[in-house]
Scaffold this motif. Structure first.
Motif, PDB file in Angstrom:
ATOM      1  N   THR A   1       6.821   7.907  16.775  1.00  0.00           N
ATOM      2  CA  THR A   1       5.545   8.810  16.644  1.00  0.00           C
ATOM      3  C   THR A   1       4.499   7.780  17.390  1.00  0.00           C
ATOM      4  N   LEU A   2       4.806   6.667  17.767  1.00  0.00           N
ATOM      5  CA  LEU A   2       3.640   5.757  17.982  1.00  0.00           C
ATOM      6  C   LEU A   2       3.188   5.973  19.461  1.00  0.00           C
ATOM      7  N   LEU A   3       1.792   5.986  19.464  1.00  0.00           N
ATOM      8  CA  LEU A   3       1.038   6.477  20.728  1.00  0.00           C
ATOM      9  C   LEU A   3       0.622   5.198  21.626  1.00  0.00           C
TER      10      LEU A   3
ATOM     11  N   ILE B   1      -3.398   9.920  14.176  1.00  0.00           N
ATOM     12  CA  ILE B   1      -4.181   9.110  13.325  1.00  0.00           C
ATOM     13  C   ILE B   1      -4.432   7.633  14.020  1.00  0.00           C
ATOM     14  N   LYS B   2      -5.573   6.953  13.634  1.00  0.00           N
ATOM     15  CA  LYS B   2      -5.632   5.639  13.972  1.00  0.00           C
ATOM     16  C   LYS B   2      -5.534   4.847  12.802  1.00  0.00           C
ATOM     17  N   THR B   3      -4.660   3.958  12.641  1.00  0.00           N
ATOM     18  CA  THR B   3      -4.391   3.059  11.315  1.00  0.00           C
ATOM     19  C   THR B   3      -5.345   1.985  11.060  1.00  0.00           C
ATOM     20  N   PRO B   4      -5.535   1.339  10.051  1.00  0.00           N
ATOM     21  CA  PRO B   4      -6.552   0.357   9.872  1.00  0.00           C
ATOM     22  C   PRO B   4      -6.427  -0.740  11.056  1.00  0.00           C
ATOM     23  N   SER B   5      -5.031  -1.062  11.312  1.00  0.00           N
ATOM     24  CA  SER B   5      -4.864  -2.226  12.274  1.00  0.00           C
ATOM     25  C   SER B   5      -5.221  -1.681  13.776  1.00  0.00           C
ATOM     26  N   GLY B   6      -5.557  -0.573  14.049  1.00  0.00           N
ATOM     27  CA  GLY B   6      -5.905   0.026  15.412  1.00  0.00           C
ATOM     28  C   GLY B   6      -4.993   0.447  16.005  1.00  0.00           C
ATOM     29  N   ASN B   7      -3.751   0.936  15.590  1.00  0.00           N
ATOM     30  CA  ASN B   7      -2.827   1.622  16.145  1.00  0.00           C
ATOM     31  C   ASN B   7      -2.674   3.115  15.955  1.00  0.00           C
ATOM     32  N   TYR B   8      -2.066   3.791  17.050  1.00  0.00           N
ATOM     33  CA  TYR B   8      -2.380   5.269  17.043  1.00  0.00           C
ATOM     34  C   TYR B   8      -0.768   5.956  16.647  1.00  0.00           C
ATOM     35  N   PHE B   9      -0.868   6.960  15.865  1.00  0.00           N
ATOM     36  CA  PHE B   9       0.385   7.553  15.748  1.00  0.00           C
ATOM     37  C   PHE B   9       0.300   9.139  15.505  1.00  0.00           C
ATOM     38  N   VAL B  10       1.144   9.859  16.244  1.00  0.00           N
ATOM     39  CA  VAL B  10       0.952  11.232  15.933  1.00  0.00           C
ATOM     40  C   VAL B  10       1.507  12.022  14.778  1.00  0.00           C
ATOM     41  N   LYS B  11       0.588  13.053  14.415  1.00  0.00           N
ATOM     42  CA  LYS B  11       0.947  13.499  13.049  1.00  0.00           C
ATOM     43  C   LYS B  11       2.381  14.033  13.190  1.00  0.00           C
ATOM     44  N   LYS B  12       2.660  14.476  11.835  1.00  0.00           N
ATOM     45  CA  LYS B  12       3.834  15.338  11.566  1.00  0.00           C
ATOM     46  C   LYS B  12       4.282  16.603  12.447  1.00  0.00           C
ATOM     47  N   ASN B  13       3.200  17.261  12.354  1.00  0.00           N
ATOM     48  CA  ASN B  13       3.024  18.600  13.323  1.00  0.00           C
ATOM     49  C   ASN B  13       3.825  18.458  14.587  1.00  0.00           C
ATOM     50  N   LEU B  14       3.397  17.238  15.484  1.00  0.00           N
ATOM     51  CA  LEU B  14       3.822  17.043  16.625  1.00  0.00           C
ATOM     52  C   LEU B  14       5.439  16.546  16.803  1.00  0.00           C
ATOM     53  N   ARG B  15       5.615  15.512  16.026  1.00  0.00           N
ATOM     54  CA  ARG B  15       6.753  14.894  15.855  1.00  0.00           C
ATOM     55  C   ARG B  15       6.970  14.329  14.329  1.00  0.00           C
ATOM     56  N   ALA B  16       8.131  14.596  13.639  1.00  0.00           N
ATOM     57  CA  ALA B  16       8.234  14.138  12.526  1.00  0.00           C
ATOM     58  C   ALA B  16       9.039  12.756  12.826  1.00  0.00           C
ATOM     59  N   GLY B  17       8.806  11.708  12.123  1.00  0.00           N
ATOM     60  CA  GLY B  17       9.401  10.443  12.546  1.00  0.00           C
ATOM     61  C   GLY B  17      10.631  10.269  11.932  1.00  0.00           C
ATOM     62  N   ILE B  18      11.585   9.266  12.618  1.00  0.00           N
ATOM     63  CA  ILE B  18      12.750   9.193  11.991  1.00  0.00           C
ATOM     64  C   ILE B  18      12.806   8.129  10.928  1.00  0.00           C
ATOM     65  N   LEU B  19      12.204   7.244  10.842  1.00  0.00           N
ATOM     66  CA  LEU B  19      11.999   6.321   9.695  1.00  0.00           C
ATOM     67  C   LEU B  19      11.462   6.710   8.403  1.00  0.00           C
ATOM     68  N   PRO B  20      10.312   7.581   8.920  1.00  0.00           N
ATOM     69  CA  PRO B  20      10.159   8.494   7.563  1.00  0.00           C
ATOM     70  C   PRO B  20      11.266   9.345   6.771  1.00  0.00           C
ATOM     71  N   LYS B  21      12.167   9.747   7.787  1.00  0.00           N
ATOM     72  CA  LYS B  21      13.023  10.792   7.543  1.00  0.00           C
ATOM     73  C   LYS B  21      14.191   9.862   6.754  1.00  0.00           C
ATOM     74  N   ILE B  22      14.449   8.813   7.220  1.00  0.00           N
ATOM     75  CA  ILE B  22      15.402   7.780   6.605  1.00  0.00           C
ATOM     76  C   ILE B  22      15.141   7.478   5.301  1.00  0.00           C
ATOM     77  N   LEU B  23      13.793   7.245   4.942  1.00  0.00           N
ATOM     78  CA  LEU B  23      13.241   6.847   3.831  1.00  0.00           C
ATOM     79  C   LEU B  23      13.438   7.915   2.805  1.00  0.00           C
ATOM     80  N   GLN B  24      12.981   9.004   3.232  1.00  0.00           N
ATOM     81  CA  GLN B  24      12.759  10.227   2.392  1.00  0.00           C
ATOM     82  C   GLN B  24      14.449  10.549   1.788  1.00  0.00           C
ATOM     83  N   ASN B  25      15.318  10.042   2.846  1.00  0.00           N
ATOM     84  CA  ASN B  25      16.790  10.320   2.414  1.00  0.00           C
ATOM     85  C   ASN B  25      17.178   9.352   1.382  1.00  0.00           C
TER      86      ASN B  25
END
Lengths: 448, 1050
Positions: free
Chosen positions: B569-571, B585-609
């Motif tokens: 999801t890294l932009l 979203i823009k993270t406090p460290s100034g990086n950009y990531f797309v939201k879930k509606n566009l692409r659900a990340g793999i790492l969050p899925k692994i963690l969720q599991n």
């Protein structure tokens, strides 16, 4: 030296010939050596007692028993083994814990009994040890006893016990025939110097012995028949608990731990001994709380502490345990540590039963050195009962009690539990002619 | 084999695995738990998928059935592959042709590159096909792009091919192109496991009719007999195609653990000096203990020895006249008992290599056949393992196919921080037992003795072999590691030899595959570090009021989930223009990531599991009664937690397989922001203005927790408010971030960042424990006195709430220290001798001491790798501390004075001031603790060594007033009237020493496990060792004093 006072109004006291037979408990100054280890005392005990156990086993199970050492055991074959019992106890206090407690300060709940249902028994000879199961009473066995066991080794490496015998009472010299009633007075736990100590009862006791208390003819006669006093330990007061708190730090500091109350107690004892010795021979044994060494056998109290008492030749400071004979009647006694220790590490409730068991085990203090501190003897174990006494007394017990037991070779022994004077206000008289025994109470509220 | 040693039939039967009944390929499925996996190159088997010519990699899977039968399964048809992006010049319309061209040219290039074609590969590139995938790294608008999937002949060919493509390759008429490869750095076994859905230690079924059985089995077996020869010692040897077997996920009934055989062993060598040398020093004894997983007692305990010894109950003794015979016989035993897991204490780096080297020196060829593959020889190589989490370590590596080497020492080094890792220290730490430790010289004496003394040695050896089994059970190592293998999908053996990364890679691959994504092969290079996590400066002090602690549960994993932080999801900046601001979203460290509606990340899925699996495991744990199953479940939930946390670490690992700083720094930045926000929320809401009793104050915020002072008096009230606050704050954060109220500290001592202590309450009525962070209670480079004193102080401060008694205790201890009343075992500092002296840059105490000891006695000096215990002794004024290190035993025996000032100033003062400054104030703490009256008295010990002592003539002094006496009496004439008192005092000391003597020596007697054997133990990790030595000395001296009063017996 002042001779035994036989002043006016005092009974004409009988006398008896008293021999100290405790040579084996004495050390001469050279031979205390703390570089030896405790294995030696166990080995000598096993070696010394093996023959009598083997004989006991043959008496019990016949001459053709299959006796073997543990290493020669064959699985499934009924055999007789002789070994030292060792009790694995989960609740036993452990110095390793103590060391860590010193720093973690988590107090362990105090216990009166360290025996537990999870305890296990092991038998051991010089060659190895084996776990015991089957027909054996774990709760009434203690570490250090030498026993003969009949049974067989199971597949899992345990020994299934069918029957167990112990050495039994050793040989007894015949009790001499004595014409007169003569009494030995045994007292213990004077506890001098403690805060709740009855001066009056103490004085009553002294007056009784010295003959000042006697009223009737009977009493006077009996009093004159007391030929010897034995003080069986704990004459000086125990450190009371309030001081022991501060002493924890101090004991590390090695500042004077001998608190004022012990000092006072010893002084008072000196006075009392002076009064007693003026009219009767006194043997004084050290006990758990007396200023003597800690480990068994305890050495005689040092004369330098009794500058007045030792003016009299009638005062003798003796060891604990103490064995002596009075006109040929054999006495053996301790100040109670041996019995207290077994009480703590077993399910025995009756202390007389413990005394009896000890004699039948053929050992005065089997739990030494395991849980009762004792000197690391190298080539002998002086606590083995080599001959059977006629009287076996134990001091500093909670109650007076006595009974006679007999052995299978017609031995007869009087067992006496001598109560702590400080608690029960009584002493015990043993008649050497009849081996009868009675307590004399000086309790102000009961008697007066 | 005619030269076999003839063990009695009964013995062999005891060792052997249960007999195998016939297997009918047409009816019987083979179900086993797989434990180990490797591959070899073989010729293609007709009827199996995959290449038909040339060497093919064949996967070998080893396992055990429920009935204890061993299984080896050859899995055919799986070939290594990787991906590269299709070059832009490629003609999209002619893909088939392009593939063929690419394959042919690449094949040629690779074959040309081989200097010597060891593997005799004739066709290097088996296939090239075009597939539509996308890279895992960065957001690609969910567009898939064409990749070449390049299937190669062998894993080694894969490496060559990868290298050639990366340095630049051109095919047909296309220009040279440096290809970015994907998934080319994956171990072949992991690749296979991912593709076949196999996870570590799971259950595998070879369905009936789908497999072939090898070898000549008992007649009557209705088998389609395989033409292949048996290659292994396993009871069942089967062949199957890689897509034909069933791999069960570790759920429900498949969570079971097969009755695996664990063999733990220890050896003893004849040497009297230092480390034994396998070329010269013979092996005298090998003790082995074998247990089945799930049993309570080992079913085999035995000793192989070259010298006769008395029997040991419950243990079989096998005596041999020659060492060679013994090793041969032990090897036979080993193969017969056929362990699945080999364990012990430091067996991998020491015992096992020694046995191998020794038998090589003796010319026992077959000893090296330890694995389950008949013709495989076990070889030793070295491997340096470095990991951020575990540090650098050198290990020996041995190939023993089909058996897992699970060294307890390695597991402990990974999982626990301990003061010492000797088996003694470890045993005491976990089992609260002490264990004998014998010096090589003592061992040599026992060996020369008789049957009994050798029996003792045998018992000693046996204990060393059985303790690891006990510890493994107590710590549930096998279960925990097995669960870890299942959760993360890597083989069991990997977990002890590899770092954290492989676990994440394995999971990442599994998810990426489902999503048709590829992992780029990343070249490791070091980069910059990013800011840590601490946020709220501590308000230092001693708080005598309840402090509520609010914790973010699994903070980092939940941040990644909540904000959809992932590689996928890294932009990149230039992508932003294509998206609407609502989509990222823009993270406090100034990086950009797309939201879930566009692409659900793999790492969050692994963690969720992982986290939901953990929740389930915890739930099952609550309801489970069976103790063994409880162990499994508890191990599982722990493994899941650790795995979830390692995902964040993986993205931050600079030298890792796939670091992504954008993810990791965003995570920590979010963490910081959240802590800060929580503080705001608490301090705004819980105020007097809002109707609360006090203004709440956040006194400290750590990585994932906030400490709040609500100002309430009782734990109960604080708990209620804490719970409320946790819910209130949680509602301000996106799910699944959740602030949980966990505990109240009361009182609480906040020393500094990451350093605090408090009494820990989770229930209002009783406390759970004293909780310490970063305080000198476990640090290994301090002497035990420090940890013990600090512990005692904390206990007094926090539990008793009695600062005065704590101060008194410190003063007393310092006074004791200065007056030499502290037991020497408390003052011992230990350091590991890791390098030889010249390699150390600065002078160090333990190195100096090792050199000194070598001069004294080369046979017993510490060698490389030993932990050296030492004390600091007094020396010439101004001499550096390192020159004054001394062997504690030597110091004790020769009454060498300890430099107590060193201990006060260099060991005690700093940690003490740290805890007392918040209470007493900075200046006062020092003056009260370190400079009071209690520091004035010092005792000086006169050494029995040294030049001066020879000239000093000692005269006795009065025990009452220290006046010099003319004779050897106890007191002078002025003290005569106090003689009784003085005597009693000295007698008391004697009693105390006697009491201590008895307690210490009976403890040793019990610990060594026999009444009639002498205590020989010299374990320096045991405090009793020094104490019992000291007490002997003390007793001797005290006894001398007492005799001056005159003989006791008269």
């Amino acid at each position: 030296m002042v001779e035994n006072g036989q002043g006016e109004g005092k009974p004409n006291r009988l006398s008896a010939s008293v021999d100290n037979l405790s040579q084996r408990f004495y050390f001469s100054e050279q031979n205390r050596n703390f570089t030896t280890q405790y294995c030696n005392i166990y080995t000598s005990r096993l070696v010394a007692m093996r023959d009598s156990l083997l004989q006991a086993a043959k008496r019990a199970w016949g001459n053709d028993i299959n006796y073997c050492k543990l290493m020669e055991l064959k699985t499934g074959i009924t055999s007789c083994i002789i070994g030292t019992l060792f009790k694995r106890m989960s609740a036993r206090p452990n110095i390793l814990q103590e060391i860590s407690d010193e720093y973690n300060l988590i107090p362990l709940p105090p216990r009166t009994k360290y025996a537990d249902d999870s305890d296990e028994l092991v038998a051991e000879d010089e060659t190895q040890r084996i776990s015991l199961t089957g027909n054996i009473n774990v709760t009434k066995s203690v570490t250090g006893v030498i026993v003969a066991l009949l049974g067989k080794e199971l597949d899992g490496g345990k020994f299934y016990v069918n029957e167990m015998v112990s050495a039994g009472l050793p040989k007894q010299i015949p009790r001499p025939f004595i014409h007169n009633d003569k009494y030995i007075c045994i007292v213990s736990g004077l506890n001098l110097g403690s805060s709740h100590q009855g001066f009056l009862t103490m004085q009553l006791f002294i007056d009784f012995i010295t003959g000042r208390l006697t009223e009737g003819q009977e009493d006077r006669k009996m009093c004159s028949q007391i030929v010897q006093i034995v003080i069986a330990g704990n004459s000086a007061a125990q450190q009371n608990s309030s001081t022991s708190e501060t002493n924890k730090a101090n004991s590390k500091k090695f500042s004077s731990r001998s608190s004022a109350n012990t000092l006072e107690g010893i002084k008072a004892l000196d006075e009392i001994l002076t009064q007693l010795c003026s009219c009767i021979p006194v043997d004084i044994m050290p006990g758990e709380f007396d200023p003597s060494n800690h480990i068994m056998p305890q050495q005689p109290l040092h004369p330098c502490m009794f500058p007045k008492g030792f003016q009299f030749s009638s005062l003798k400071s003796v060891t604990n345990p103490y064995e002596f004979s009075v006109d040929g009647v054999r006495f053996l006694g301790t100040s109670g540590q041996n019995i207290d220790d077994i009480y703590r590490y077993s399910y025995f409730e009756d202390r007389l039963e413990i005394c009896e068991q000890c004699l039948r085990w053929g050992h005065i203090s089997p739990t030494a050195p395991d849980t009762l501190a004792c000197y690391p003897y190298y080539e002998k174990d002086p606590f083995i009962l080599e001959s059977c006494p006629h009287v076996y007394f134990v001091g500093n017990q909670p109650e007076f009690s006595c009974k006679k037991i007999t052995g299978d070779q017609e031995q007869e022994v009087l067992l006496v539990n001598v109560p702590s004077f400080n608690q029960k206000h009584s002493c015990v008289l043993v008649n050497t002619r009849t081996l009868d025994c009675k307590p004399i109470s000086f309790d102000l509220y009961e008697n007066l | 084999m005619t030269e076999n040693y003839h063990f009695p039939e009964t013995v062999r039967n005891r060792w052997a695995r249960p007999r195998l009944n016939s297997i009918d390929v047409n009816k019987d499925a083979i179900i086993f738990q797989q434990l180990d996996m490797d591959y070899y190159l073989g010729s293609p088997v007709p009827g199996m998928p995959g290449a038909a010519t040339g060497p093919v990699p064949i996967i070998r899977m080893f396992g055990v059935t429920k009935e204890q039968h061993t299984v080896i399964c050859h899995i055919h048809g799986f070939a290594p592959y990787f991906y590269v992006e299709v070059p832009p010049t490629c003609r999209q319309s002619e893909m088939r042709e392009e593939c063929q061209l690419f394959q042919d040219d690449l094949n040629k290039t690779v074959l040309n590159d081989f200097k010597s074609n060891k593997e005799k590969v004739s066709q290097a590139i088996l296939a090239v096909e075009v597939v539509a995938y996308c890279s895992i790294y960065g957001y690609h608008e969910n567009r898939q792009t064409p990749f070449f999937k390049i299937t190669v002949a062998t894993p080694r060919v894969l490496q060559t091919t990868k290298r050639l493509l990366e340095i630049g390759f051109s095919y047909s008429s296309h220009p040279v192109c440096c290809y970015q490869t994907y998934e080319s750095n994956i171990d072949f076994e992991i690749r296979f496991m991912v593709d076949a859905n196999v996870v570590g230690c799971n259950w595998i079924e070879l369905p009936a009719t789908k497999y072939m059985i090898r070898g000549d089995h008992a007649p009557g077996w209705n088998n389609a007999q395989s033409s292949l020869n048996r290659t292994s010692r396993c009871q069942i040897e089967a062949d199957i195609a890689w897509d034909q077997f069933i791999s069960y996920p570790a759920e429900d009934e498949w969570q079971a653990v097969a009755p695996l055989r664990l063999l733990s062993f220890d050896i003893m060598c004849s040497t009297s000096r230092g480390t034994p040398d396998p070329d010269k020093d013979s092996v005298i004894q090998i003790a082995a203990v074998v247990i089945r997983q799930g049993d309570y007692e080992p079913f085999i305990k035995n000793i192989f020895t070259t010298q006769s010894s008395a029997n040991i109950v419950g243990c079989q003794l096998h005596t041999f006249s020659k060492e060679k015979e013994m090793l041969k016989a032990w090897h036979e035993f080993f193969l017969e008992v056929d362990p699945d897991i080999i364990t012990g204490y430091n067996v991998v780096n020491s015992s096992l290599p020694y046995l191998l080297n020794r038998s090589k020196a003796l010319g026992i060829e077959k000893f090296s056949h330890l694995g389950r593959i008949t013709n495989e020889k076990t070889q030793i190589s070295s491997n340096t393992f470095q990991s951020r989490a575990y540090g650098k370590r050198e290990n020996k590596v041995m190939n023993i196919s089909g058996r897992v080497q699970f060294d307890l020492l390695h597991a402990l080094l990974r999982d626990y921080k301990l003061r010492s890792y000797s088996l003694n220290a470890v045993t005491f730490h976990f089992l609260k037992e002490q264990k004998e430790l014998l010096q090589p010289s003592v061992i040599a004496d026992l060996l020369r003795g008789n049957d009994r003394s050798r029996r003792r040695l045998a018992i000693y050896c046996l204990k060393n072999a059985s303790l690891p089994i006990k510890l493994l059970d107590k710590l549930m190592c096998i279960i925990n590691y097995m669960e870890m293998a299942r959760v993360t999908g890597v083989p069991l053996g990997c977990l002890l030899t590899r770092g954290q990364q492989i676990k994440v890679v394995s999971q990442l691959l599994r998810y990426a595959k489902e999503e048709k994504m590829l992992m780029p092969a990343h070249k490791a290079e070091a980069g910059d570090d990013y800011t840590g996590a601490i946020v709220i400066e501590p308000v230092r002090g001693y708080y005598d009021c309840p402090i509520a602690t609010l914790d973010f549960s699994s903070l980092y994993p939940s941040i990644m989930q909540a904000h959809n932080l992932c590689y996928t999801t890294l932009l990149q900046h230039h992508h932003l223009s294509n998206l609407s601001p609502d989509d990222y979203i823009k993270t406090p460290s100034g990086n950009y990531f797309v939201k879930k509606n566009l692409r659900a990340g793999i790492l969050p899925k692994i963690l969720q599991n992982l986290l939901s699996a953990r929740k389930k495991a915890k739930f099952d744990l609550k309801n489970e009664k069976d103790p063994f199953k409880r162990k499994v479940l508890d191990g599982r939930q722990l493994a899941l937690k650790i795995s979830a946390n390692s995902v964040y670490g993986f993205t931050g690992a600079q030298v890792g397989k796939l670091p992504c700083l954008e993810v990791s720094q965003s995570v920590t930045a979010f963490g910081r922001q959240m802590i800060e926000k929580s503080r705001q929320l608490v301090e705004e809401r819980y105020t007097i203005k809002n109707g609360y009793k006090f203004d709440a104050q956040v006194i400290y915020g750590d990585t994932d927790s906030v400490m709040v002072k609500f100002g309430l008096d009782t734990v109960e009230e604080s708990m209620e408010l804490g719970k409320e606050a946790a819910n209130y704050i949680s509602s301000h954060f996106p799910s699944p971030i959740k602030l949980e109220f966990e505990k109240v500290y009361f009182p609480y001592l906040l020393i500094n960042k990451k350093r605090y202590a408090g009494l820990y309450f989770t229930k209002a009525d009783t406390y759970d424990k004293v909780d310490c962070k970063g305080i000198e209670t476990v640090r290994r480079d301090n002497c035990p006195l420090v940890a013990n004193l600090i512990n005692a102080c904390l206990q007094k401060l926090l539990v008793d709430r009695n600062p005065d008694s704590a101060i008194k205790h410190v003063q007393q201890t310092i006074s004791d220290l200065l007056c030499n009343r502290i037991d020497i075992s408390q003052l011992i500092i230990t350091k590991e001798l890791t390098r030889s002296d010249d390699e150390y840059a600065g002078k160090q105490a333990h190195v100096e001491l090792a050199a000194k000891m070598r001069k004294r006695d080369p046979s017993s000096c510490p060698t490389l790798g030993d932990r050296v215990p030492y004390v600091i002794i007094t020396g010439a004024r101004g001499a550096a501390a390192y020159t004054r290190s001394e062997d504690p035993v030597y110091a004790l025996e020769n009454s060498i004075a300890i430099d107590t000032t060193y201990y006060l100033e260099n060991q005690l003062s700093k940690p003490l001031l740290r805890i007392f400054e918040p209470i007493l104030g900075e200046n006062k703490a020092e003056s009260i603790l370190l400079k009071g009256d209690h520091t004035l008295t010092k005792t000086v010990v006169t050494s029995s060594l040294g030049r001066l002592s020879a000239f000093v003539k000692k005269r006795e002094t009065c025990m009452g007033c220290k006046a010099v006496l003319d004779d050897n009496s106890a007191v002078c004439k002025h003290c005569r009237h106090r003689e009784s008192e003085i005597f009693q005092r000295e007698m008391n000391h004697l009693s105390e020493h006697e009491n201590r003597f008895a307690k210490l020596w009976t403890q040793c007697q019990r610990c060594q496990g026999s009444l009639c054997e002498e205590v020989l133990c010299t374990s320096r990790d045991c405090p009793v060792f020094y104490m019992r030595k000291k007490v002997q000395k003390d007793l001797k001296e005290q006894e001398k004093l007492i005799t001056r009063f005159g003989d006791l017996a008269w």
